[in-house]
Design a protein around this motif. Structure first.
Motif, PDB file in Angstrom:
ATOM      1  N   THR A   1       0.682  -1.231  -0.054  1.00  0.00           N
ATOM      2  CA  THR A   1      -0.028  -0.057   0.140  1.00  0.00           C
ATOM      3  C   THR A   1       1.026   1.231  -0.056  1.00  0.00           C
ATOM      4  N   VAL A   2       1.995   1.114   0.637  1.00  0.00           N
ATOM      5  CA  VAL A   2       3.014   2.285   0.882  1.00  0.00           C
ATOM      6  C   VAL A   2       3.423   2.579  -0.852  1.00  0.00           C
ATOM      7  N   LEU A   3       3.758   1.661  -1.495  1.00  0.00           N
ATOM      8  CA  LEU A   3       4.055   1.968  -2.942  1.00  0.00           C
ATOM      9  C   LEU A   3       3.087   2.382  -3.670  1.00  0.00           C
ATOM     10  N   LYS A   4       2.018   1.643  -3.590  1.00  0.00           N
ATOM     11  CA  LYS A   4       0.711   2.264  -4.340  1.00  0.00           C
ATOM     12  C   LYS A   4       0.504   3.645  -3.924  1.00  0.00           C
ATOM     13  N   ARG A   5       0.469   4.245  -2.551  1.00  0.00           N
ATOM     14  CA  ARG A   5       0.233   5.568  -2.550  1.00  0.00           C
ATOM     15  C   ARG A   5       1.066   6.482  -3.045  1.00  0.00           C
ATOM     16  N   ILE A   6       2.392   5.868  -2.916  1.00  0.00           N
ATOM     17  CA  ILE A   6       3.609   6.920  -3.633  1.00  0.00           C
ATOM     18  C   ILE A   6       3.548   7.097  -5.105  1.00  0.00           C
ATOM     19  N   ALA A   7       3.052   6.104  -5.695  1.00  0.00           N
ATOM     20  CA  ALA A   7       2.570   6.131  -7.222  1.00  0.00           C
ATOM     21  C   ALA A   7       1.401   6.890  -7.495  1.00  0.00           C
ATOM     22  N   GLU A   8       0.508   6.872  -6.629  1.00  0.00           N
ATOM     23  CA  GLU A   8      -0.808   7.826  -6.746  1.00  0.00           C
ATOM     24  C   GLU A   8      -0.517   9.093  -6.623  1.00  0.00           C
ATOM     25  N   LEU A   9       0.235   9.375  -5.434  1.00  0.00           N
ATOM     26  CA  LEU A   9       0.401  10.850  -5.113  1.00  0.00           C
ATOM     27  C   LEU A   9       1.593  11.541  -6.322  1.00  0.00           C
ATOM     28  N   VAL A  10       2.504  10.658  -6.856  1.00  0.00           N
ATOM     29  CA  VAL A  10       3.356  11.158  -7.882  1.00  0.00           C
ATOM     30  C   VAL A  10       2.420  11.515  -8.967  1.00  0.00           C
ATOM     31  N   ASP A  11       1.467  10.981  -9.289  1.00  0.00           N
ATOM     32  CA  ASP A  11       0.630  10.978 -10.416  1.00  0.00           C
ATOM     33  C   ASP A  11      -0.254  12.169 -10.298  1.00  0.00           C
ATOM     34  N   ARG A  12      -0.389  12.617  -9.164  1.00  0.00           N
ATOM     35  CA  ARG A  12      -1.257  13.825  -8.970  1.00  0.00           C
ATOM     36  C   ARG A  12      -0.474  15.103  -8.741  1.00  0.00           C
ATOM     37  N   ALA A  13       0.841  15.102  -8.952  1.00  0.00           N
ATOM     38  CA  ALA A  13       1.744  16.330  -8.707  1.00  0.00           C
ATOM     39  C   ALA A  13       1.542  17.191  -9.995  1.00  0.00           C
ATOM     40  N   GLU A  14       1.698  18.479  -9.424  1.00  0.00           N
ATOM     41  CA  GLU A  14       1.468  19.710 -10.342  1.00  0.00           C
ATOM     42  C   GLU A  14       2.692  20.342 -10.444  1.00  0.00           C
ATOM     43  N   SER A  15       3.633  20.497  -9.554  1.00  0.00           N
ATOM     44  CA  SER A  15       4.714  21.296  -9.839  1.00  0.00           C
ATOM     45  C   SER A  15       6.167  20.637  -9.295  1.00  0.00           C
ATOM     46  N   GLU A  16       5.986  19.871  -8.046  1.00  0.00           N
ATOM     47  CA  GLU A  16       7.166  19.389  -7.533  1.00  0.00           C
ATOM     48  C   GLU A  16       7.103  18.376  -6.905  1.00  0.00           C
ATOM     49  N   VAL A  17       8.026  17.451  -6.760  1.00  0.00           N
ATOM     50  CA  VAL A  17       7.866  16.092  -5.989  1.00  0.00           C
ATOM     51  C   VAL A  17       9.431  15.966  -5.401  1.00  0.00           C
TER      52      VAL A  17
ATOM     53  N   ILE B   1      11.640  16.832  -9.817  1.00  0.00           N
ATOM     54  CA  ILE B   1      11.650  15.780  -9.232  1.00  0.00           C
ATOM     55  C   ILE B   1      13.092  15.739  -8.518  1.00  0.00           C
ATOM     56  N   SER B   2      13.239  15.797  -7.243  1.00  0.00           N
ATOM     57  CA  SER B   2      14.442  15.664  -6.499  1.00  0.00           C
ATOM     58  C   SER B   2      14.476  14.248  -5.776  1.00  0.00           C
ATOM     59  N   LEU B   3      15.294  13.215  -6.397  1.00  0.00           N
ATOM     60  CA  LEU B   3      15.053  11.747  -5.883  1.00  0.00           C
ATOM     61  C   LEU B   3      16.476  11.596  -5.159  1.00  0.00           C
TER      62      LEU B   3
ATOM     63  N   MET C   1      10.505   9.096   2.192  1.00  0.00           N
ATOM     64  CA  MET C   1       9.826  10.362   2.458  1.00  0.00           C
ATOM     65  C   MET C   1       9.476  10.854   1.098  1.00  0.00           C
ATOM     66  N   LEU C   2       8.259  11.319   1.004  1.00  0.00           N
ATOM     67  CA  LEU C   2       7.855  11.992  -0.202  1.00  0.00           C
ATOM     68  C   LEU C   2       6.920  13.073   0.259  1.00  0.00           C
ATOM     69  N   THR C   3       7.442  14.190  -0.485  1.00  0.00           N
ATOM     70  CA  THR C   3       6.346  15.289  -0.742  1.00  0.00           C
ATOM     71  C   THR C   3       5.941  15.428  -1.902  1.00  0.00           C
ATOM     72  N   VAL C   4       4.757  16.053  -2.277  1.00  0.00           N
ATOM     73  CA  VAL C   4       4.170  16.364  -3.600  1.00  0.00           C
ATOM     74  C   VAL C   4       3.473  17.727  -3.463  1.00  0.00           C
ATOM     75  N   ASP C   5       4.042  18.854  -4.321  1.00  0.00           N
ATOM     76  CA  ASP C   5       3.753  20.141  -4.252  1.00  0.00           C
ATOM     77  C   ASP C   5       3.870  20.803  -2.677  1.00  0.00           C
TER      78      ASP C   5
END
Length: 349
Positions: free
Chosen positions: A117-133, A159-161, A191-195
């Motif tokens: 579920t963690v990996l699924k949420r990361i994928a979902e949130l990255v897919d919603r990004a509008e400016s920065e990850v 994207i900073s990875l 750690m993930l942040t989206v926008d």
């Protein structure tokens, strides 16, 4: 709108199905006697009298009991709608007095107990990004979100990875996954942040192992996101080694994400491309112009090595204008002279 849709709407105002059928029958008949309505609706005359009183109280009909026999007349639709609107509007003060503002689902915390579920949420949130990850992730699970990262890059997302658990000199095939990639051989939290407003934090072992009993947290708080971004760039980013850097964008270009603008200005500077910038925003400490234009003469940043900022999240453009030299920061700037909402770059030919 057919009768079924109309009936569904009337039900929302507390009318029963039988009452609605009687009312719709009356609408077709116009003014009529109770016996006529009863025959057409297939109900008793007594029921029609009972229903007509309810409909009259609600402002749907007018009962004329001054004649014999009594007649019932549907009120014009405009009057009915006005009456319903007034009833709904009259609830507003009581509702507002009892209303306690709560955050929408997106702004609440979610506890996750599963690595999948963690990996699924990361994928979902990255897919919603509008400016920065910003994202830190073990290299072994990078493929799980690679498609979403590439799609975000194609949309122009910064994207900073940080990839953990591998050595910097290994051939990792990171091209196209991010704007900037750093590698750290040590394990680190995911750690993930989206926008800077939505994100996820998980212990490193939870993502690295499928049988971990650890838990992750997904958050959507506008005040928490920048804290996680600050920790990412302040505590982990400097410890990792540069592994991939994107190329400068085509010019002219406009950036609504200021960190993205600083990165591109730095890339252009290192490529020998001089830039002019027009920044739109406001002065930080004094009243003044809402637009600054000039030549970029200095950049303070920590995205690329060597870093020259004085604190982890400092990203500043120093601009020489006709009226003097000013420092420009992004939204929330407090040490710079000017807070930019967005900037426009053009090359100096």
């Amino acid at each position: 709108m057919d009768d079924r849709e109309l009936a569904d709407l009337l039900e929302r105002f507390g009318l029963s199905e039988k009452v609605i059928d009687t009312y719709l029958t009356l609408l077709e008949l116009g003014e009529a006697k109770a016996s006529q309505i009863a025959d057409a609706a297939g109900v008793s005359k007594r029921y029609v009298y009972s229903v007509s009183q309810e409909l009259e109280e609600r402002g749907f009909v007018e009962v004329n009991d001054h004649v014999v026999p009594t007649t019932i007349r549907p009120l014009p639709p405009a009057e009915v709608v006005e009456s319903l609107s007034e009833s709904v509007e009259s609830m507003r003060p009581a509702l507002e007095a009892r209303y306690t503002e709560t955050a929408p689902d997106e702004e609440r915390f979610e506890v996750i107990k599963s690595r999948v579920t963690v990996l699924k949420r990361i994928a979902e949130l990255v897919d919603r990004a509008e400016s920065e990850v910003t994202l830190s992730l073990p290299y072994d699970v990078l493929d799980e979100v690679a498609d979403e990262l590439r799609a975000a890059r194609d949309r122009g997302i910064l994207i900073s990875l940080v990839v953990s658990g591998v050595e910097p000199h290994e051939d990792l095939s990171l091209d196209g996954l991010a704007s900037l990639v750093r590698v750290w051989h040590e394990p680190m939290p995911t750690m993930l942040t989206v926008d800077s407003r939505i994100g996820l934090v998980a212990p490193g072992e939870m993502v690295a192992r499928s049988n971990s009993e650890s838990q992750a947290i997904v958050f959507a708080q506008p005040h928490l996101g920048p804290v996680i971004v600050g920790s990412f760039f302040g505590n982990y980013w400097p410890m990792a080694a540069e592994a991939y850097t994107t190329e400068p964008d085509s010019l002219p270009a406009t950036y609504h994400n200021f960190r993205h603008a600083v990165l591109q200005a730095t890339l252009c500077d290192r490529a020998g491309i001089e830039l002019t910038v027009t920044a739109h925003g406001q002065m930080v400490h004094t009243d003044g112009p809402t637009e600054l234009s000039g030549r970029i003469v200095d950049i303070r940043q920590g995205l690329l090595e060597p870093a020259n900022n004085s604190f982890p999240v400092e990203n500043t453009l120093v601009v020489e204008t006709d009226d003097g030299t000013y420092s420009i920061g992004g939204p929330g700037a407090f040490v710079e002279d000017f807070e930019a909402e967005y900037v426009e770059f053009a090359p100096i030919s």
